[in-house]
Design a protein around this motif. Structure first.
Motif, PDB file in Angstrom:
ATOM      1  N   GLY A  44       0.831  -1.198   0.000  1.00 10.10           N
ATOM      2  CA  GLY A  44       0.000   0.000   0.000  1.00 10.10           C
ATOM      3  C   GLY A  44       0.859   1.237   0.000  1.00 10.10           C
ATOM      4  O   GLY A  44       2.049   1.163   0.305  1.00 10.10           O
ATOM      5  N   PRO A  45       0.244   2.373  -0.360  1.00  5.73           N
ATOM      6  CA  PRO A  45       1.028   3.606  -0.417  1.00  5.73           C
ATOM      7  C   PRO A  45       1.527   4.037   0.960  1.00  5.73           C
ATOM      8  O   PRO A  45       1.026   3.565   1.975  1.00  5.73           O
ATOM      9  N   SER A  46       2.484   4.910   0.911  1.00  3.57           N
ATOM     10  CA  SER A  46       3.047   5.420   2.154  1.00  3.57           C
ATOM     11  C   SER A  46       1.965   6.123   2.967  1.00  3.57           C
ATOM     12  O   SER A  46       1.154   6.861   2.420  1.00  3.57           O
ATOM     13  N   GLY A  47       1.935   5.840   4.256  1.00  6.42           N
ATOM     14  CA  GLY A  47       0.960   6.474   5.133  1.00  6.42           C
ATOM     15  C   GLY A  47      -0.375   5.765   5.155  1.00  6.42           C
ATOM     16  O   GLY A  47      -1.322   6.233   5.787  1.00  6.42           O
ATOM     17  N   SER A  48      -0.479   4.616   4.471  1.00  5.25           N
ATOM     18  CA  SER A  48      -1.768   3.925   4.406  1.00  5.25           C
ATOM     19  C   SER A  48      -2.060   3.134   5.679  1.00  5.25           C
ATOM     20  O   SER A  48      -3.171   2.637   5.853  1.00  5.25           O
ATOM     21  N   GLY A  49      -1.065   2.992   6.552  1.00  7.76           N
ATOM     22  CA  GLY A  49      -1.317   2.320   7.833  1.00  7.76           C
ATOM     23  C   GLY A  49      -0.757   0.910   7.936  1.00  7.76           C
ATOM     24  O   GLY A  49      -1.104   0.167   8.850  1.00  7.76           O
ATOM     25  N   LYS A  50       0.144   0.559   6.999  1.00  7.02           N
ATOM     26  CA  LYS A  50       0.701  -0.801   7.001  1.00  7.02           C
ATOM     27  C   LYS A  50       1.458  -1.104   8.291  1.00  7.02           C
ATOM     28  O   LYS A  50       1.225  -2.116   8.956  1.00  7.02           O
ATOM     29  N   SER A  51       2.385  -0.189   8.630  1.00 12.97           N
ATOM     30  CA  SER A  51       3.182  -0.414   9.837  1.00 12.97           C
ATOM     31  C   SER A  51       2.286  -0.450  11.066  1.00 12.97           C
ATOM     32  O   SER A  51       2.489  -1.266  11.968  1.00 12.97           O
ATOM     33  N   THR A  52       1.288   0.434  11.067  1.00 12.21           N
ATOM     34  CA  THR A  52       0.382   0.487  12.217  1.00 12.21           C
ATOM     35  C   THR A  52      -0.321  -0.854  12.399  1.00 12.21           C
ATOM     36  O   THR A  52      -0.385  -1.389  13.513  1.00 12.21           O
ATOM     37  N   LEU A  53      -0.825  -1.408  11.301  1.00 17.85           N
ATOM     38  CA  LEU A  53      -1.523  -2.698  11.389  1.00 17.85           C
ATOM     39  C   LEU A  53      -0.565  -3.786  11.876  1.00 17.85           C
ATOM     40  O   LEU A  53      -0.907  -4.597  12.742  1.00 17.85           O
ATOM     41  N   ASP A 172       8.811  -5.517   8.992  1.00 15.57           N
ATOM     42  CA  ASP A 172       8.420  -4.236   8.406  1.00 15.57           C
ATOM     43  C   ASP A 172       9.499  -3.788   7.440  1.00 15.57           C
ATOM     44  O   ASP A 172      10.560  -3.334   7.840  1.00 15.57           O
ATOM     45  N   GLU A 173       9.207  -3.961   6.141  1.00 15.41           N
ATOM     46  CA  GLU A 173      10.163  -3.637   5.080  1.00 15.41           C
ATOM     47  C   GLU A 173      11.548  -4.219   5.351  1.00 15.41           C
ATOM     48  O   GLU A 173      12.538  -3.493   5.442  1.00 15.41           O
ATOM     49  N   PRO A 174      11.624  -5.536   5.456  1.00 12.13           N
ATOM     50  CA  PRO A 174      12.888  -6.180   5.834  1.00 12.13           C
ATOM     51  C   PRO A 174      13.979  -6.006   4.779  1.00 12.13           C
ATOM     52  O   PRO A 174      15.153  -6.166   5.100  1.00 12.13           O
TER      53      PRO A 174
HETATM   54  N1  LIG Z   1       2.645   8.125  16.657  1.00 17.57           N
HETATM   55  C1  LIG Z   1       1.902   8.686  15.702  1.00 17.57           C
HETATM   56  N2  LIG Z   1       1.290   9.846  15.948  1.00 17.57           N
HETATM   57  C2  LIG Z   1       0.547  10.430  15.029  1.00 17.57           C
HETATM   58  N3  LIG Z   1       0.332   9.919  13.800  1.00 17.57           N
HETATM   59  C3  LIG Z   1       0.927   8.767  13.491  1.00 17.57           C
HETATM   60  C4  LIG Z   1       1.751   8.076  14.429  1.00 17.57           C
HETATM   61  N4  LIG Z   1       2.201   6.947  13.850  1.00 17.57           N
HETATM   62  C5  LIG Z   1       1.695   6.935  12.605  1.00 17.57           C
HETATM   63  N5  LIG Z   1       0.924   8.009  12.381  1.00 17.57           N
HETATM   64  C6  LIG Z   1       0.194   8.315  11.145  1.00 17.57           C
HETATM   65  O1  LIG Z   1      -0.536   7.183  10.801  1.00 17.57           O
HETATM   66  C7  LIG Z   1      -0.538   7.027   9.396  1.00 17.57           C
HETATM   67  C8  LIG Z   1      -0.078   5.610   9.027  1.00 17.57           C
HETATM   68  O2  LIG Z   1       1.258   5.452   9.421  1.00 17.57           O
HETATM   69  P1  LIG Z   1       2.027   4.109   9.130  1.00 17.57           P
HETATM   70  O3  LIG Z   1       3.415   4.275   9.682  1.00 17.57           O
HETATM   71  O4  LIG Z   1       1.252   2.959   9.583  1.00 17.57           O
HETATM   72  O5  LIG Z   1       2.083   4.140   7.544  1.00 17.57           O
HETATM   73  P2  LIG Z   1       2.813   3.132   6.564  1.00 17.57           P
HETATM   74  O6  LIG Z   1       1.765   2.583   5.688  1.00 17.57           O
HETATM   75  O7  LIG Z   1       3.648   2.201   7.299  1.00 17.57           O
HETATM   76  O8  LIG Z   1       3.710   4.135   5.724  1.00 17.57           O
HETATM   77  P3  LIG Z   1       5.178   3.908   5.136  1.00 17.57           P
HETATM   78  O9  LIG Z   1       5.035   3.091   3.947  1.00 17.57           O
HETATM   79  O10 LIG Z   1       5.622   5.290   4.817  1.00 17.57           O
HETATM   80  O11 LIG Z   1       5.972   3.268   6.220  1.00 17.57           O
HETATM   81  C9  LIG Z   1       0.334   8.095   8.822  1.00 17.57           C
HETATM   82  O12 LIG Z   1      -0.476   9.135   8.344  1.00 17.57           O
HETATM   83  C10 LIG Z   1       1.121   8.576   9.997  1.00 17.57           C
HETATM   84  O13 LIG Z   1       1.409   9.937   9.876  1.00 17.57           O
END
Ligand SMILES: Nc1ncnc2c1ncn2[C@@H]1O[C@H](COP(=O)(O)OP(=O)(O)OP(=O)(O)O)[C@@H](O)[C@H]1O
Ligand SMILES: [Mg+2]
Lengths: 227, 384
Positions: A44-53, A172-174
């Protein structure tokens, strides 16, 4: 036909971040099952929430609402110490930047998670030897991370991730910081961990090449799963 | 074991930074120890006081002398074992900067009350036999090279004129903390000379040193002495030798307090430096702490790492600082001659140095350790 419980069972998972008094929604209503032994690539695109999930599944971040069962445990009910304990037993971590302790040798880095177990020193030594041999670094045990290439460091990290024999590996992006050849090398190693050791692997990646090595692809966009 | 290995390797990661911090601690702990030793030296008279010795002086002021006939009245009081006259002489040896205390004393009773001044029997005999004889302390003798048989000329200030004394005995201290910087001679010699030069000033005594038979009755005996001379021409004030000495030091208390404050300010400064170093170190390692947490290590382990490193650095600085305090204090004592009669690093100074280092080590780690314990894993990992 009775089905085994999936390794990861996610229902209506919601996660947002607060920045000041502003609420930033990151994941909205994620529902997803990952079967044991699966190798999933999360794209997914950057910022889509992959790492968060991924972090939620790995138990290093807490969701706002929904259900989250991993390895048969409802991890949302665990307190911090309980979660730490659960992670040590169930999850192996592979990071983009390896995250090895710079003051410890390859051997000591791999041994680190075993210090949380009751395993005697002799047995720890044996296990670390096997793990390092498995990632092809039997001859680099006494090297410090700064004396290893990026690919080698990531291999040490993989050895560290599997040393406690967890059922899930999160990555996460190994290969995000590696050249093509080293990346192939690492992906091959992960495939083997999945195929030969039966580890469930969840990998976040930007790289379509890397994603191809997985057996299942999931796409996230703006916090929503689209298949 | 593993924790210790991690602590030591972490401490040696930034060699220069650690070295400078240890050096700073060394200097702080050393300075602290020396300043405390100066304070101790200031109080050495009071610390060396014996509980069975009282000092009787004029109730008005130390400058006002007492009549010599008081001696027999004090001697006759119940509970008094001995009485000795003592006059502050205040002579100058060659130059005013060569200061050392000089007393005209009743040799036999006086020295009997101070068993901590050890004098060889034959020297004592020679001293008693010589009207112009003097007893000097070991430290004083070493400082000015006085030897048995030497003539020591003193220029009088309180008692005018030039005075010659012959060194007949050298006393050794019973302990290293005994004051051996003093110069004693016969009160009778002083008195006869004064009578010849200024008869109206004869038969006057600076203080009487009184030895009590029973320490528990010291207060009672003091009161009895002062009651004896109430309403007489010169009223007396009797107190324990310790109280007398403290009263003496009190005049310069402001300096002592200033020195004490400075010594703790030094520790406070190094605490600030150390806290800053530890905070910087912990900030740089936040991603490592987050990784350790992800792997399942708890706040206790992280606390152990941070407190351990801080304490290890503090211990290294303290050890070197304390080890250096002794030779530096010795060197200092040598340079200052008899200005400080006793300049010894005491056990309590070393204990204070250890306590200060421990406080610095612990306090510097409090904030970084709690920050590491509280950092959310995902935030910490972002710091990588
Ligand atoms: N601690 C935080 N506080 C506020 N916003 C956050 C925090 N962590 C992540 N975010 C926001 O949550 C959204 C998803 O972040 P995440 O790191 O999951 O994206 P990602 O898909 O892993 O992106 P990338 O490919 O750039 O790593 C982003 O908009 C980010 O700015
Ligand atoms: Mg990401």
């Amino acid at each position: 036909m009775p089905q085994a419980e999936p390794a990861v069972a996610i229902r209506h998972l919601v996660k947002s971040y607060r920045r000041g008094n502003q609420v930033v929604p990151v994941l909205s209503d994620i529902t997803l099952d990952i079967a044991g032994g699966e190798f999933v690539a999360l794209m997914g695109p950057s910022g889509s929430g992959k790492s968060t999930l991924l972090n939620l599944i790995a138990g290093i971040d807490c969701p706002d609402s929904g259900e989250l069962r991993v390895c048969g445990t409802d991890i949302m009910t665990l307190d911090e110490a309980g979660l730490a304990d659960w992670r040590a037993r169930n999850v192996g971590f592979i990071f983009q930047f390896y995250n090895l302790m710079p003051v410890l040798t390859a051997f000591e880095n791999v041994e680190l998670p075993l210090l949380l177990t009751a395993l005697p020193a002799r047995e720890r030594r044996e296990r670390v030897g096997v793990a390092l041999a498995m990632v092809g670094l039997a001859d680099r045990m006494e090297h410090y991370p700064s004396e290893l290439s990026g690919g080698q460091q990531q291999r040490v990290a993989i050895a560290r991730a599997i040393i406690t024999d967890p059922s899930i590996l999160v990555a996460d992006e190994p290969t995000g910081d590696l050249d093509r050849a080293s990346a192939e090398d690492i992906l091959g190693l992960m495939e083997r961990m999945n195929r030969d050791l039966g580890k469930t692997i969840i990998m976040v990646t930007h790289d379509p090449h890397a994603a191809q090595r997985a057996r299942l692809l999931k796409h996230l966009d703006k916090g929503v799963l689209i298949d | 074991m593993h924790l210790l290995k991690l602590i030591l390797r972490n401490a040696l990661r930034h060699r220069l930074r650690t070295l400078l911090t240890v050096l700073g601690l060394l200097v702080a702990i050393l300075s602290f120890g020396l300043l405390q030793t100066v304070v101790d030296a200031w109080y050495s008279g009071a610390n060396n006081a014996a509980p069975d010795r009282l000092v009787t002086r004029s109730a008005v002021s130390l400058m006002v002398p007492l009549p010599v006939h008081y001696r027999d009245k004090i001697r006759a009081l119940d509970g008094v074992r001995g009485v000795a006259k003592a006059n502050w002489f205040a002579g100058v040896y060659q130059e005013p900067k060569n200061f050392f205390p000089q007393f005209a004393i009743d040799a036999v009773p006086y020295l009997a009350m101070y068993p901590e001044y050890r004098i060889a029997e034959n020297q004592m005999r020679d001293f008693l036999r010589d009207r112009k004889g003097a007893v000097v302390g070991r430290k004083l003798a070493d400082t000015y090279g006085f030897r048995i048989g030497d003539t020591v000329p003193l220029k009088g200030t309180v008692f005018s004129g030039n005075w010659d004394f012959v060194v007949r005995a050298i006393y050794e201290g019973a302990t290293p903390r005994t004051d051996t910087s003093q110069f004693f001679f016969h009160w009778d010699y002083l008195n006869e000379s004064v009578r010849a030069r200024a008869p109206q000033r004869a038969d006057q005594v600076g203080v009487f040193v009184v030895q009590v038979a029973d320490i528990s009755r010291a207060a009672e005996v003091s009161r009895a002495i002062d009651a004896q001379f109430a309403n007489s021409a010169v009223e007396t004030l009797t107190e324990t030798e310790q109280a007398f000495q403290i009263g003496f030091v009190k005049q310069t208390e402001a300096i002592v307090i200033a020195i004490r404050i400075v010594s703790f300010v030094v520790i406070f400064i190094i605490l600030a430096v150390m806290a800053n170093t530890m905070a910087m170190t912990a900030r740089e390692r936040m991603a490592e702490y987050a990784t350790l947490k992800a792997l399942g290590f708890g706040p206790g382990f992280l606390g152990g790492l941070i407190y351990g490193e801080s304490l290890a650095i503090a211990a290294a600085g303290a050890l070197l600082g304390i080890a250096l305090t002794f030779p530096v204090a010795d060197w200092f004592a040598g340079r200052m001659g008899t200005l400080f009669p006793v300049f010894e690093v005491s056990g309590s100074t070393v204990q204070l140095q250890i306590a200060c280092a421990a406080v610095v080590g612990i306090a510097a780690a409090v904030l970084p350790a709690s920050r590491a314990a509280r950092v959310r894993i995902v935030e910490g990992l972002r710091a990588a």
